[in-house]
Scaffold this motif. Structure first.
Motif, mmCIF file in Angstrom:
data_model
loop_
_atom_site.group_PDB
_atom_site.id
_atom_site.type_symbol
_atom_site.label_atom_id
_atom_site.label_comp_id
_atom_site.label_asym_id
_atom_site.label_seq_id
_atom_site.Cartn_x
_atom_site.Cartn_y
_atom_site.Cartn_z
ATOM 1 N N ILE A 227 39.884 35.165 34.917
ATOM 2 C CA ILE A 227 38.553 34.644 35.245
ATOM 3 C C ILE A 227 38.631 33.234 35.845
ATOM 4 O O ILE A 227 37.621 32.547 35.971
ATOM 5 C CB ILE A 227 37.616 34.650 34.017
ATOM 6 N N ALA A 228 39.841 32.786 36.153
ATOM 7 C CA ALA A 228 40.040 31.499 36.829
ATOM 8 C C ALA A 228 39.463 30.327 36.046
ATOM 9 O O ALA A 228 38.878 29.424 36.617
ATOM 10 C CB ALA A 228 39.445 31.544 38.242
ATOM 11 N N ARG A 231 42.321 27.365 31.681
ATOM 12 C CA ARG A 231 42.820 26.968 30.356
ATOM 13 C C ARG A 231 44.348 26.938 30.309
ATOM 14 O O ARG A 231 44.947 26.059 29.697
ATOM 15 C CB ARG A 231 42.327 27.938 29.287
ATOM 16 N N MET A 266 44.406 27.335 39.261
ATOM 17 C CA MET A 266 43.723 28.579 38.903
ATOM 18 C C MET A 266 42.214 28.492 39.157
ATOM 19 O O MET A 266 41.520 29.499 39.167
ATOM 20 C CB MET A 266 43.955 28.920 37.423
ATOM 21 N N MET A 287 47.484 33.434 40.514
ATOM 22 C CA MET A 287 48.448 33.708 39.450
ATOM 23 C C MET A 287 49.865 33.686 40.006
ATOM 24 O O MET A 287 50.774 33.112 39.419
ATOM 25 C CB MET A 287 48.121 35.057 38.808
ATOM 26 N N PRO A 318 41.624 33.285 27.402
ATOM 27 C CA PRO A 318 40.544 34.038 26.766
ATOM 28 C C PRO A 318 40.582 35.517 27.161
ATOM 29 O O PRO A 318 39.984 36.345 26.495
ATOM 30 C CB PRO A 318 39.273 33.369 27.311
HETATM 31 S S1 SF4 Z 1 43.728 31.116 30.983
HETATM 32 FE FE1 SF4 Z 1 44.648 31.223 32.977
HETATM 33 S S2 SF4 Z 1 45.279 33.343 33.167
HETATM 34 FE FE2 SF4 Z 1 43.824 33.285 31.513
HETATM 35 S S3 SF4 Z 1 41.856 33.743 32.478
HETATM 36 FE FE3 SF4 Z 1 42.061 31.519 32.437
HETATM 37 S S4 SF4 Z 1 42.949 31.003 34.415
HETATM 38 FE FE4 SF4 Z 1 43.266 33.197 34.110
#
Ligand code: SF4
Ligand code: SF4
Ligand code: SF4
Ligand code: SF4
Ligand code: SF4
Lengths: 340, 329
Positions: A227-228, A231, A266, A287, A318
């Motif tokens: 979901i960009a 985190r 991201m 990614m 998440p």
């Molecule tokens: S933590 Fe990273 S891999 Fe996971 S949804 Fe968020 S941006 Fe995507």
């Protein structure tokens, strides 16, 4: 030889050291977790043994200590600018071997990545003294052995925290004055096997099959799942990207400041360029960019894997996306070498 | 067979008069909608031995066991005594554990699943429901209360006489903000659009913010963190034949102590103003008759609200009337 300390003598050492140093360690912030009635374990300043949180991995890494999220580079007025002063005190960081190694990874980026050293980084980094926490069990998502970041021998002081029994090895004589206690036989130990073992891809093989890896269908899945949110990169001890912000003060737009603030490959906006274009709009492409930087591009440039295997990216996602799994998929794909 | 039954006592005992003569149904209270499974065996036994082998899950999160013969009430009351004792152990005032439920007017306090499970929840709803149960049960006044963890209001607190909605004050640390705007976009899309992005930082409009805490959940850096816990009290929502309507905000930023005291005071208000000539009168209609101002005065007696608290000046209920609102083709 090591020195055995009890909590009192340890606290006393901190007290002595705090005259010349700011001391950071993982701490537990009550009720500051994202969910209600949960805590946040993160890096913060400490003044006693009880402040140190060892039972959980910190959500955020110690990189904030030397590379703050928001850093003012200079203040400006119409015809002058001024860099902000920094604290005179030195910096002591209690950290595990993986995180200690992450500082060396950041060094490559900020100090050895081009003709200039990044002075804002350097002036904080130069102050750092490594107080390494012995870590022989790790946590369920750690894979520091696979990335070669399980050991850190260049410490200033090394600590074994065994409940309230503390043993330390003072390697840097500069700190001898602070620690006094019974001398004991002591050899620092490092974890030799994590629960998770990850085979990293052979970078030469990737170089030979770059197109193949670049276009591989394994990335598509993450266009759907990710979901960009960023985190994974915010919690990563080795992510180091930032963007610049020029702030013009509201009351007087002729004055302002230039800041640098963490950015994440991201998150939307990372690749925005003049004219409103941006690259890697698909999350799967982001990614790929992130993963390849961690395990390939960085290594090609500096000879060592960027990722230290702390597992935080897996802990915080998440959407339950596992970086570890992706690395294994890349290795698999490269080993199988099936070209399309 | 002679059936001579005081239906008032029967109803007070949490049984009901059903459409089938001599047959009743028992309602088991489940405060906060969370039950220790050890009681399942008892519910099962009652349903199998005395009922028709089925159980209905009520809208208020209780269990209703139908098909019971009225003659068996004493036996059943003895059988369910561990459930009643369970309430007593939680601190509910109960004198006769073997006598079944001592009252049924004040309904089961229901709750969404809250922060024992739900990531959105701003507090432990089950725990608060139990505290309220202790405070108001047993009582014959017809009152419906529900507590919900956040403004998603999964328990439908807006359909109750008193609905408690969890609030949290989001605290912003600009130095931790990376300007990803996840919080801004989300608040705009899913909540009230209380956040804007100015000069690379986030600005929160406290008048638009409903303190749901979603910004805290969305923030990747913990630039938003949790401040104190608070509660929004919405009042006088109802369904029913006369004038269904959603509850509206009475107080924002109340603390737990005030919430409990206000609920307690509401019972005194009912006691004072209820129309005693009627079989029962729902609190919402009492407030309609006596006016919001009087209600407000009475329930805020000796309540020490936190400094942040905001109390509604008046409430403009419109609601809905079956016979008036619809224009048919
Ligand atoms: S933590 Fe990273 S891999 Fe996971 S949804 Fe968020 S941006 Fe995507
Ligand atoms: S990529 Fe993941 S495992 Fe590797 S250093 Fe970053 S957070 Fe840790
Ligand atoms: S009301 Fe909020 S806290 Fe309760 S279940 Fe729904 S989303 Fe979760
Ligand atoms: S989500 Fe957090 S980091 Fe992103 S803009 Fe909002 S406060 Fe800043
Ligand atoms: S608490 Fe809810 S309404 Fe308030 S700013 Fe955050 S997301 Fe928006």
């Amino acid at each position: 030889m090591g020195i055995e300390l009890d909590v009192k003598s340890f606290d006393n050492a901190l007290k002595i050291l705090s005259k010349k140093y700011k001391i950071f360690a993982p701490v537990r912030l009550k009720g500051k977790g994202s969910f209600s009635d949960t805590d946040l374990v993160t890096y913060g300043e400490i003044s006693s043994y009880k402040d140190i949180e060892l039972s959980e991995k910190s959500r955020y890494s110690p990189k904030e200590v030397i590379y703050p999220i928001t850093q003012t580079l200079f203040y400006f007025t119409e015809d002058e600018y001024k860099e902000p002063e920094i604290d005179d005190k030195g910096i002591i960081v209690f950290l595990r071997p993986c995180d200690a190694n992450s500082y060396l990874k950041l060094d490559n980026i900020f100090l050895k990545n081009g003709p200039y050293e990044d002075n804002y980084y350097k002036r904080l980094r130069d102050k750092v003294k490594f107080f390494v926490i012995e870590c022989t069990k790790g946590f369920s998502t750690c894979f520091c052995v696979s990335t070669g970041s399980n050991k850190f021998l260049d410490y200033d002081v090394f600590f074994r925290f065994d409940n309230d029994k503390i043993t330390c090895d003072v390697k840097n004589d500069e700190f001898s004055y602070a620690f006094s206690g019974k001398e004991v036989e002591f050899t620092p130990e490092f974890i030799e096997k994590n629960e998770i073992e990850v085979k990293l891809p052979d970078i030469d093989k990737i170089s030979q099959n770059l197109e193949y890896v670049f276009n591989h269908e394994l990335w598509d899945e993450y266009t759907k799942r990710c979901i960009a949110c960023g985190r994974c990169t915010v919690s990563c001890p080795t992510c180091s990207c930032f963007s610049m912000q020029d702030i013009f003060y509201k009351d007087n737009p002729k004055c302002g400041e230039r800041r640098r603030v963490w950015a994440s490959c991201m998150v939307d906006g990372f690749t925005d360029v003049a004219g409103g274009h941006s690259y890697r709009q698909k999350y799967g492409e982001r990614m790929r960019f992130k993963v390849m930087h961690k395990i390939y591009d960085y290594k090609k440039r500096f000879g060592t894997t960027m990722c230290v295997g702390c597992g935080r990216c897996d802990d915080v996602c998440p959407e339950y996306i596992s970086f570890i799994k992706i690395v294994s998929k890349v290795t698999d794909a490269v080993d199988r070498g099936e070209s399309k | 067979m002679i059936l001579d039954i005081d239906t008032k006592l029967l109803k007070k005992n949490a049984y009901r008069v059903t459409k089938q003569r001599g047959i009743t149904a028992l309602r088991i209270r489940v405060p906060g909608g969370h039950l220790n499974i050890k009681y399942f065996d008892i519910i099962k036994e009652v349903a199998e031995k005395y009922g028709n082998g089925t159980v209905h899950i009520t809208t208020r999160q209780g269990f209703e066991i139908p098909g019971i013969s009225m003659e068996k009430i004493d036996e059943i009351n003895e059988l369910i005594s561990p459930i009643i004792r369970g309430l007593k152990d939680e601190g509910v005032q109960i004198e006769d554990e073997e006598g079944g439920y001592p009252a049924a007017g004040t309904r089961n306090v229901s709750a969404c699943i809250g922060n024992r499970v739900c990531p959105f929840a701003n507090y432990d709803t089950t725990a608060l429901a139990l505290k309220i149960e202790k405070l108001i049960y047993p009582n014959d006044y017809h009152v419906k209360i529900a507590v919900t963890g956040c403004p998603n209001d999964c328990i439908k607190a807006h359909m109750q006489d008193i609905g408690i909605i969890g609030q949290v004050e989001p605290i912003y640390d600009p130095s931790r903000c990376i300007g990803c705007q996840a919080c801004v976009k989300n608040c705009k899309r899913r909540v009230t659009g209380a956040l804007t992005f100015e000069n690379f930082k986030v600005v929160r409009d406290p008048n638009r913010c409903i303190s749901c805490g979603e910004c805290i959940l969305k923030c990747p850096t913990s630039a938003w963190t949790r401040g104190e816990k608070y509660y929004r009290i919405v009042i006088m929502g109802r369904t029913g034949k006369k004038n269904p309507r959603l509850a509206q905000t009475f107080i924002e930023w109340a603390d737990e102590e005030s919430v409990l005291k206000i609920i307690k005071n509401m019972y005194d208000f009912i006691d004072k103003y209820i129309d005693k000539t009627l079989d029962k009168e729902h609190v919402g209609y009492i407030v309609d008759r006596e006016g919001f101002k009087k209600f407000k005065e009475e329930v805020l007696k000796d309540v020490k609200l936190p400094k942040k608290a905001k109390v509604a000046n008046h409430i403009d209920y419109t609601g809905y009337r079956y016979e008036r609102n619809t224009i048919y083709d």
